[in-house]
Design a protein around this motif. Structure first.
Motif: not given
Length: 413
Positions: A52-53, A80-81, A85-90, A99-103
């Motif tokens: 997600g980067n 990608f741009l 989407f959003f990303v959750v890392r555990l 947690t990244d919900v910027s997209r």
């Protein structure tokens, strides 16, 4: 007859067109679903592999110089741009560390984390939840787990867009084809229609031409018998002349019905009385052959139809049953009315059921028993006349075989 043939042509042609359009539209939509789904899965895999980067995605060298308007597919960075989407890392203990919900603007961090824990409990690496497709993968940064949720609203809209567009275009094409087929059907069936008309005209003309010689032959035969007396030859000539005259009358009746020229004067008649009268006429010949006659006629069955034609129809079916019933057999006559629908059933036992399908019995000059010839009487067109009479009076007639060795004719009016 021509209109019926034209309707059948249009109906058959439109069935073929409908099947072709359905296959074409189905193929377009299935291919669209597969292509869009594959593209979505590739985008999801690409984002997941990059954790997600955006910085983890390597730029793709482009052979198109700047400000060139040639069309090329989007590279991974552009995909990608343009993706929501959003990303959750555990971490390794299953605790959320990032947690990244910027997209995306439709999900906050709390909802994203709740959704991530839910799909993690399901134990599947990929799947779909709501409008999101997700993929669980191991991060490139140690033992962390990354869950990427990709908004697939565009995928669903693409399915719907292609479905409605293709369906609308398909309906318009079907309507246009209907008008074209209706316009061209007259030209398509014209040779067949002309051939049918010539055949009908030939039968009509030949019938009228043959009636006069037959009348003369019969009159001369009767005159000869007045002077010389009756003998086996004169008797045979008279029988065959009468038989041929009856055949021509039936052929002319069929020709008139096929042309729609037969005058049908309808009136309210008691079908119960009409059936009873005809049954009484056949009762004695059946009794002489020890044939059991079972009668079940519902009283006061009234119908609006042509009386002479209905009497001829009943007589044809009873005569057919009389000829083909085995000695000591059974003939069943039933007349019932239910919910304004009238059913006349006449069935008879026989030594052996015909080998051909029941509907074949209505073909002209067809005999169910090849061994039966002129000895049984008839011309082989009686059932064909019966079907024409039934249809002329807005009814139908069908035949079925029943065990043990019963042939059943049902008239529905």
């Amino acid at each position: 007859m021509i209109r019926v043939l034209q309707k059948k042509f249009v109906f058959t042609a439109m069935i073929a067109v409908s099947i072709l359009i359905l296959i074409l539209l189905g193929t377009i939509n299935v291919v669209n679903i597969i292509m869009v789904r594959n593209e979505t899965n590739q985008t999801l895999s690409m984002i997941s592999e990059a954790d997600g980067n955006f910085d983890h995605i390597q730029p793709t060298p482009s052979s198109v110089p700047p400000f060139d308007f040639r069309i090329e597919p989007k590279d991974e960075r552009d995909k990608f741009l343009s993706s929501n989407f959003f990303v959750v890392r555990l971490n390794g203990n299953g605790q959320i560390i990032f947690t990244d919900v910027s997209r995306t603007s439709s999900v906050d961090e709390a909802s994203a984390e709740e959704l991530a824990l839910r799909v993690l409990d399901e134990g599947t690496r990929t799947g779909k939840v709501g409008k999101y497709r997700y993929q669980i993968s191991n991060s490139h940064m140690g033992d962390e787990t990354v869950i990427v949720f990709l908004d697939n609203s565009e995928e669903i809209l693409s399915y719907a867009r292609v479905l409605f567009l293709s369906g609308g275009i398909g309906i318009i094409c079907w309507i246009l084809m209907l008008f074209m087929v209706m316009f061209l059907s007259k030209k398509a069936i014209r040779p067949i229609a002309e051939n049918i008309e010539r055949q009908k005209q030939f039968v009509t003309n030949a019938g009228h031409e043959i009636k006069t010689p037959l009348a003369i032959i019969l009159a001369n035969m009767e005159a000869m018998e007045l002077y010389n007396g009756e003998n086996k030859w004169s008797k045979n000539i008279r029988e065959q002349t009468v038989r041929l005259n009856g055949l021509m009358k039936n052929l002319l009746l069929l020709a008139k019905m096929d042309e729609g020229a037969a005058e049908i004067i309808k009136s309210e008649i008691s079908l119960s009385e009409l059936v009873s009268e005809n049954v009484r006429a056949f009762a004695e010949p059946l009794n002489l052959r020890s044939i059991t006659l079972q009668i079940e006629i519902q009283p006061k069955v009234i119908i609006k139809a042509n009386k002479e034609q209905m009497s001829q129809l009943i007589s044809i079916l009873l005569d057919n049953a009389s000829k083909y019933t085995n000695d000591s057999g059974t003939v069943i006559v039933s007349l019932q009315q239910s919910d304004k629908r009238i059913k006349l059933l006449i069935k008879n036992s026989c030594e052996k059921l015909p080998d051909t399908p029941p509907d074949k019995l209505f073909d002209r000059f067809y005999r169910g028993d090849k061994a039966r010839t002129q000895k049984t009487g008839g011309y082989g067109i009686g059932l064909s006349v019966a079907r024409s009479i039934a249809e002329a009076n807005q009814g139908s007639i069908t035949a079925v075989y029943e065990n043990p060795n019963f042939v059943s004719f049902t008239v529905r009016l």
